[in-house]
Design a protein around this motif. Structure first.
Motif, mmCIF file in Angstrom:
data_model
loop_
_atom_site.group_PDB
_atom_site.id
_atom_site.type_symbol
_atom_site.label_atom_id
_atom_site.label_comp_id
_atom_site.label_asym_id
_atom_site.label_seq_id
_atom_site.Cartn_x
_atom_site.Cartn_y
_atom_site.Cartn_z
ATOM 1 N N TRP A 41 0.848 -1.191 0.000
ATOM 2 C CA TRP A 41 0.000 0.000 0.000
ATOM 3 C C TRP A 41 0.880 1.237 0.000
ATOM 4 O O TRP A 41 1.937 1.264 0.623
ATOM 5 C CB TRP A 41 -0.892 0.053 1.247
ATOM 6 N N ARG A 42 0.409 2.249 -0.681
ATOM 7 C CA ARG A 42 1.012 3.571 -0.621
ATOM 8 C C ARG A 42 0.055 4.546 -1.281
ATOM 9 O O ARG A 42 -0.777 4.150 -2.096
ATOM 10 C CB ARG A 42 2.382 3.627 -1.307
ATOM 11 N N ASP A 43 0.148 5.799 -0.913
ATOM 12 C CA ASP A 43 -0.733 6.801 -1.490
ATOM 13 C C ASP A 43 0.076 8.069 -1.728
ATOM 14 O O ASP A 43 1.199 8.209 -1.225
ATOM 15 C CB ASP A 43 -1.903 7.079 -0.549
ATOM 16 N N TRP A 336 6.413 2.094 5.217
ATOM 17 C CA TRP A 336 5.651 2.638 6.337
ATOM 18 C C TRP A 336 4.155 2.343 6.177
ATOM 19 O O TRP A 336 3.499 1.822 7.081
ATOM 20 C CB TRP A 336 5.903 4.138 6.417
ATOM 21 N N ASP A 337 3.607 2.676 4.996
ATOM 22 C CA ASP A 337 2.178 2.493 4.776
ATOM 23 C C ASP A 337 1.787 1.020 4.794
ATOM 24 O O ASP A 337 0.730 0.653 5.327
ATOM 25 C CB ASP A 337 1.764 3.118 3.441
ATOM 26 N N SER A 625 -1.854 12.391 3.683
ATOM 27 C CA SER A 625 -2.005 11.154 2.925
ATOM 28 C C SER A 625 -3.360 10.532 3.230
ATOM 29 O O SER A 625 -3.727 10.361 4.400
ATOM 30 C CB SER A 625 -0.888 10.169 3.291
ATOM 31 N N VAL A 627 -4.230 7.459 2.719
ATOM 32 C CA VAL A 627 -4.120 6.101 3.261
ATOM 33 C C VAL A 627 -3.876 6.121 4.764
ATOM 34 O O VAL A 627 -4.331 5.233 5.488
ATOM 35 C CB VAL A 627 -3.012 5.327 2.509
ATOM 36 N N SER A 628 -3.182 7.139 5.284
ATOM 37 C CA SER A 628 -2.943 7.186 6.728
ATOM 38 C C SER A 628 -4.223 7.512 7.489
ATOM 39 O O SER A 628 -4.432 7.032 8.602
ATOM 40 C CB SER A 628 -1.856 8.222 7.057
ATOM 41 N N TYR A 631 -5.938 3.844 7.776
ATOM 42 C CA TYR A 631 -5.546 2.752 8.663
ATOM 43 C C TYR A 631 -5.585 3.114 10.138
ATOM 44 O O TYR A 631 -5.815 2.236 10.981
ATOM 45 C CB TYR A 631 -4.192 2.143 8.280
#
Length: 650
Positions: A41-43, A336-337, A625, A627-628, A631
């Motif tokens: 995952w990453r954004d 990290w993601d 971000s 994505v953060s 989660y």
């Protein structure tokens, strides 16, 4: 509480279980929808316009005119302009002089007329703020490359810095790995002092943006503030020393004819080449790549050389294009993601042995303590048997070795050097932070807890050796003392990688909770933090914090509610309070109410966050971000559900 928030009252009712399950189910649908290449995952990491303006400046330096995708870059930069004509360092922040100056120059290079409304308003803001003379060091260096500042108005950075041995207090290895990636190509650039052409031609005293100077005849303004250096009440010996050294270097011509200069430049270029990732970028960040390319060209590489072409290709991979135009990301964070998303999936109650969670990721050249810790946590959350892996033992020992002398941890290097704040390089320093130290404590607490439940025969790895576990225990004790020293008198901790007090406090409490049994000192620290968290809860049940808290302690924990801040607060409270506590219930209800369909494929639901809640460098670069903000709420909801099940099944 935020005084400007709506008067919506908190919902203290217990969240219905079916709504909680539905929320987590929708969130998990979105999670798998966002997975890339079925492995990570990453954004996009949104930041301010300066990263993109540097791309425009690079094209101009390379003579690539007309600049590729000029209209797209122009559209994006204009889309970020505030009503007063300025550009901020982050959304909803006040206008920033350096960011505004860089945006103005980029737009003028891209062909926007200085007489248009947008440029007129920008110019008025800049002049009212003191003009381009007030710009930061890195902006001065960028502008000096076009003759817009005299090179002597920027700090002298002798290339011989790379030759200083690690045994000295001042050397490049006292800086973080990201900082080294930024500084070393600058050593080459400031040696050559290039002056590139602008649309009006090439000149060492270019008048291309003279309209941004309050006094265009005073372009030799010092980058040191004379009032701060020589005011009797504010004089600082260290800053005065570096000002004197810079003045001496100016008289000595920056040591450009020093006998060791050729050797130093050769070392710089070799360092750049040795520390490039195979795709041509620096470890996960884009800004140094611009300077790497210029440094290589200045030292004899051609634009067609493989390393320069590789760098240009790498930069293009950091770009993002949509309806607002084209922009450059400052960083990508798949490690990290992915690690944090993995942990969120485990917290949600999803099958921890899902095949999609079994794939691993790596970081070749730039391992960071922050990445290493969250990977360690995700591995242990996914399967406690991973403690038997040699990877866990090696990671734990490496993290122990990265502990700073004050007992805390910084993100990239063991570099506890407060005196670096007094130098022109202060933006390149990463010292210990409470948030990262809390993450490490949490990981170490989990390791020790799992190890205590296994016999030495079961621990068939290096972790079973007394040396490893002993190192973890010693490091943890020092970290607890560090957090005790760093806790603010009113309860929270100040953080760095999330803005600011709520993030750090959640991380610190999550780490300290593993060491609270039988230790009244630690319990008091946690109780004080939890009390503060409850005090700053907003009327809508959530929590928020603006970037103003980075510089104003009175703004700690104050701001409109965001998904990330609310999740951090809930996770902190769950470490200390009964999950049926009214504040926790109100926070959970807020997250349930704020979840919305933000998936382009309309699969699942998530939480939208418009405020910038992350940072890469306090005071200069903030990040946002999507994505953060996905989660962290999953973690909070999942942990709440687990805590409720445990409480009422008992």
């Amino acid at each position: 509480m935020d005084p400007d928030q709506s008067q919506e009252t908190r919902d203290f009712s217990r969240p219905p279980e079916h709504l909680l399950n539905q929320s987590l189910s929708l969130a998990m649908d979105y999670t798998w929808d966002k997975m890339q290449l079925e492995e990570h995952w990453r954004d996009e990491a949104l930041c301010n316009v300066t990263i993109t303006t540097e791309q425009v400046f690079l094209f101009q330096c390379l003579g690539k005119t007309p600049i590729p995708d000029a209209e797209l870059y122009k559209r994006y930069i204009l889309s970020e302009q505030k009503e007063d004509g300025s550009w901020p360092i982050a959304t909803k922040c006040h206008g920033d002089i350096s960011t505004s100056c860089e945006a103005y120059l980029a737009l003028k290079i891209l062909g926007l007329s200085p007489s248009c409304q947008e440029m007129t308003k920008a110019r008025q803001f800049i002049l009212k703020a003191g003009g381009v003379a007030k710009a930061r060091i890195l902006t001065r260096i960028s502008f000096a490359r076009f003759g817009l500042f005299h090179w002597d108005a920027a700090p002298h950075l002798p290339a011989e810095l790379i030759l200083l041995p690690p045994s000295l207090k001042f050397n490049i290895y006292r800086l973080s790995s990201q900082a080294r990636s930024t500084l070393i190509p600058l050593l080459v650039i400031t040696h050559h002092r290039p002056v590139y052409a602008l649309p009006n031609g090439r000149s060492a005293d270019n008048d291309f943006i003279d309209e941004l100077w309050v006094d265009p005849t005073g372009k030799m303004t010092s980058h040191y503030s004379r009032s701060s250096l020589f005011s009797p009440r504010e004089i600082d010996p260290t800053e005065l020393l570096f000002s004197g050294l810079d003045t001496a270097l100016s008289y000595l011509g920056g040591l450009r004819r020093f006998p060791l200069r050729k050797k130093a430049l050769r070392y710089c270029i070799q360092w750049i080449l040795n520390n490039l990732e195979p795709p041509g970028d620096c470890p996960g960040i884009s800004p140094p790549v611009h300077n790497n390319i210029l440094a290589l060209l200045l030292e004899g590489f051609s634009q067609n050389s493989p390393m320069v072409k590789l760098g240009m290709e790498a930069i293009e991979r950091f770009t993002h294009q949509d309806e607002t135009g084209k922009r450059l990301q400052s960083c990508v964070s798949p490690v990290w993601d992915t690690a944090l998303m993995t942990r969120a999936i485990c917290d949600s109650g999803w099958n921890k042995h899902d095949a999609r969670l079994e794939k691993s990721h790596y970081n070749n050249f730039g391992p960071g303590v922050d990445d290493s810790v969250v990977v360690l946590l995700s591995m242990l959350h996914q399967n406690s048997s991973n403690i038997e892996s040699d990877t866990v033992a090696r990671a734990a020992m490496w993290i122990c070795g990265m502990q700073n002398s004050d007992g805390g941890w910084g993100a990239f290097s063991n570099n506890y050097n407060q005196w670096l704040n007094k130098t022109p390089l202060k933006a390149l320093r990463h010292s210990s932070t409470a948030d990262l130290t809390g993450h490490v404590l949490e990981a170490f607490g989990m390791v020790l807890n799992i190890a205590s439940r296994k016999s030495s025969e079961d621990l068939g790895s290096r972790l079973a050796q007394t040396k490893v576990l002993g190192a973890i225990v010693t490091a943890s004790q020092r970290a607890v003392r560090y957090l005790a020293q760093e806790q603010e008198g009113f309860g929270p901790w100040y953080g760095c990688w999330g803005a600011s007090y709520l993030y750090a406090t959640s991380a610190a409490v999550s780490g300290l909770a593993w060491f609270a049994d039988g230790d009244n000192w630690v319990k008091e620290m946690i109780a004080s933090a939890v009390s503060w968290i409850k005090e700053v809860q907003n009327l809508d049940g959530g929590w928020g914090e603006g970037l103003e808290s980075c510089n104003d302690q009175q703004m700690a924990g104050r701001g409109p509610s965001t998904p990330s801040h609310t999740a951090w607060a809930i996770m902190c409270l769950l470490e200390e309070l009964d999950p049926d506590d009214a504040s926790i219930r109100a926070g959970i209800n807020h997250l349930l109410a704020e979840q919305q369909d933000v998936s382009l494929k309309r699969e699942g639901a998530s939480w939208e966050e418009l405020n910038y809640a992350g940072t890469d460098s306090l005071g200069s670069l903030y990040l946002r971000s999507q994505v953060s903000s996905h989660y962290f709420p999953i973690m909070a909801l999942g942990r709440y559900k687990k805590a409720m099940l445990c409480t009422y099944s008992n």
